[in-house]
Scaffold this active site. Structure first.
Site, short mmCIF file in Angstrom:
data_model
loop_
_atom_site.label_atom_id
_atom_site.label_comp_id
_atom_site.label_asym_id
_atom_site.label_seq_id
_atom_site.Cartn_x
_atom_site.Cartn_y
_atom_site.Cartn_z
N LYS A 33 0.87 -1.13 0.08
CA LYS A 33 0.09 -0.05 -0.18
C LYS A 33 1.09 1.26 -0.21
O LYS A 33 2.16 1.18 0.24
CB LYS A 33 -0.78 -0.22 1.36
CG LYS A 33 -0.09 0.07 2.52
CD LYS A 33 -1.21 -0.29 3.75
CE LYS A 33 -0.55 -0.13 5.20
NZ LYS A 33 -1.19 -0.86 6.19
N ARG A 128 -10.81 0.04 14.13
CA ARG A 128 -10.47 0.99 13.00
C ARG A 128 -11.10 0.48 11.74
O ARG A 128 -11.92 1.11 11.24
CB ARG A 128 -8.86 0.78 12.70
CG ARG A 128 -8.47 1.72 11.59
CD ARG A 128 -6.83 1.73 11.45
NE ARG A 128 -6.50 0.42 10.76
CZ ARG A 128 -5.10 0.18 10.59
NH1 ARG A 128 -4.25 1.14 10.59
NH2 ARG A 128 -4.94 -1.17 10.03
N TYR A 242 18.49 29.23 9.75
CA TYR A 242 17.29 29.85 10.38
C TYR A 242 17.27 29.88 11.98
O TYR A 242 17.35 28.95 12.50
CB TYR A 242 15.95 29.23 10.02
CG TYR A 242 15.52 29.53 8.37
CD1 TYR A 242 15.54 30.66 7.98
CD2 TYR A 242 15.34 28.45 7.63
CE1 TYR A 242 15.13 30.85 6.63
CE2 TYR A 242 15.08 28.60 6.24
CZ TYR A 242 14.91 29.90 5.74
OH TYR A 242 14.72 30.16 4.38
N MET A 291 14.10 24.04 3.70
CA MET A 291 12.89 23.35 2.78
C MET A 291 14.09 22.53 1.85
O MET A 291 13.50 21.27 1.42
CB MET A 291 12.33 24.29 1.88
CG MET A 291 11.24 23.65 0.92
SD MET A 291 10.46 24.89 0.10
CE MET A 291 9.25 25.85 1.41
C1 LIG Z 1 -0.33 -1.76 6.69
C2 LIG Z 1 -0.97 -2.97 7.01
C3 LIG Z 1 -0.27 -4.36 7.19
C4 LIG Z 1 1.30 -4.32 7.01
O1 LIG Z 1 1.60 -3.85 8.20
P1 LIG Z 1 3.26 -3.86 8.79
O2 LIG Z 1 3.39 -3.57 10.29
O3 LIG Z 1 3.73 -2.79 7.67
O4 LIG Z 1 4.02 -5.10 8.39
C5 LIG Z 1 -1.07 -5.49 7.20
N1 LIG Z 1 -2.22 -5.60 7.60
C6 LIG Z 1 -3.04 -4.33 7.49
C7 LIG Z 1 -4.54 -4.42 7.61
C8 LIG Z 1 -2.33 -3.04 7.39
O5 LIG Z 1 -3.29 -2.11 7.39
#
Ligand SMILES: *Cc1c(COP(=O)(O)O)cnc(C)c1O
Length: 345
Positions: A33, A128, A242, A291
């Site tokens: 993802k 969630r 800065y 930046m």
């Molecule tokens: C992001 C996610 C994972 C992977 O988690 P990691 O901690 O990056 O290994 C697996 N299952 C769900 C539902 C997630 O949202």
């Protein structure tokens, strides 16, 4: 050339997947993802598929489309956000498997795409995504009648092995799924490392593949080298950057390197004791992160090289994250678009 160079080691990525896979007797999928945790989902997934991964997870159907185009027909691609309004065409056309999160999603799926593969996400306490125990009890016979391909849930505290939430969620997952003849999945990277009780039929690591904690044995996947634009010599008492936050206590040589918070190097790390490395020699980052620029005390090295390394074996994404009060996940997914990216392997 004044852009920083980000090197992504796909061989290390595949090695990490294999190392995690070797810790289980079950299927090991890969979570790609957020554009493969910022590293390019298509390249990451192609490398992992060539290395043996057969199942991939993304957050949204649109990410699944990118992945299907890269991987072609064959590998499984599952979508954590399930079957949202507007997803139907994409799920069908690109053969994506939604993880249904609610009764609404389930009804939508059975009505719009009867016979199309789906999984069910259950909420075991993270609050969630997924169906809660009561909701699941009410619909499970209907759901099971349609033949889900996976029942899954997600752990909230798996990076803390001693946390009582882990055992609590495991029990809740068992209560909701024991006796059902459908493949099950509970563990991401952290859960996989908790041991076999958490593995079930499929593990879904993400961060560990990319070299991040809690997989402490991971090979580093990301290297970041920053070109030195300029060096200058300061007298004791002069300030840098800065807000004049840093003052030279001795005659000091400062190198200015090309990368800043617009490249994902968040400002907070400026005060966190971060270094850049000339070969193996650490040089402290001083003053505020700008930046596009970072300033470094290079007084103690004989010759300033053309590039200084910010992310490497010695200073991993987690070290950088820690300095900024963040986590490796956030550093990876913030890696900037100005970097010249090189993929190894
Ligand atoms: C992001 C996610 C994972 C992977 O988690 P990691 O901690 O990056 O290994 C697996 N299952 C769900 C539902 C997630 O949202």
């Amino acid at each position: 050339m004044s852009t920083a160079k980000l090197t992504i080691d796909l061989d290390a990525l595949v090695t990490n997947w294999r190392s995690l896979d070797a810790k289980t007797n079950c299927e090991t999928a890969a979570v790609v993802k957020a554009n493969g945790y910022g590293l390019d989902a298509a390249r990451v997934a192609k490398a992992l598929a060539a290395g043996g991964a057969r199942n991939f997870f993304v957050a949204a159907a649109e990410e699944g489309v990118v992945l299907r185009r890269a991987l072609g027909a064959g590998p499984g691609i599952s979508v954590f956000s399930g079957h949202m309004e507007g997803d139907t065409k994409l799920l069908q056309e690109f053969q994506l498997t939604p993880m249904l999160n609610s009764l609404d999603q389930m009804l939508r799926h059975f009505e719009r795409l009867p016979g199309h593969p789906f999984g069910v996400q259950l909420d075991t306490g993270m609050n969630r995504l997924g169906m809660e125990p009561g909701e699941w009890a009410a619909v499970r016979e209907i759901a099971l009648g349609q033949g889900p391909v996976l029942l899954m849930s997600h752990l909230a505290c798996a990076d803390e092995p001693a946390h009582p939430m882990n055992a609590h969620q495991l029990q809740s997952f068992r209560d909701m799924t024991d006796g059902i003849e459908v493949p099950r999945s509970l563990a991401a990277t952290g859960g996989l490392l908790l041991g076999p009780d958490y593995h079930f039929d499929l593990c879904r690591p993400g961060i560990g593949l990319y070299g991040g904690l809690p997989f402490s044995q991971a090979m580093p996947v990301v290297h970041l080298d920053l070109p030195v634009i300029q060096t200058r010599d300061l007298a004791a008492g002069e300030t840098v950057g800065y807000g004049n936050t840093w003052t030279a206590k001795r005659p000091t040589r400062i190198a200015t390197v090309a990368a800043g918070y617009a490249d994902g190097l968040i400002r907070a790390m400026g005060s966190g004791g971060i270094h850049v490395f000339a070969e193996a020699t650490p040089c402290p980052v001083v003053g505020r992160v700008s930046m596009d620029l970072i300033t470094v005390d290079v007084t103690d090295i004989a010759e300033v090289p053309a590039n200084l390394s910010l992310i490497n074996e010695a200073q991993t994404v987690d070290v950088v994250a820690n300095a900024a009060g963040s986590i490796g996940y956030e550093i990876l997914t913030s890696l900037g678009h100005r970097y010249a990216r090189t993929y190894k392997g």
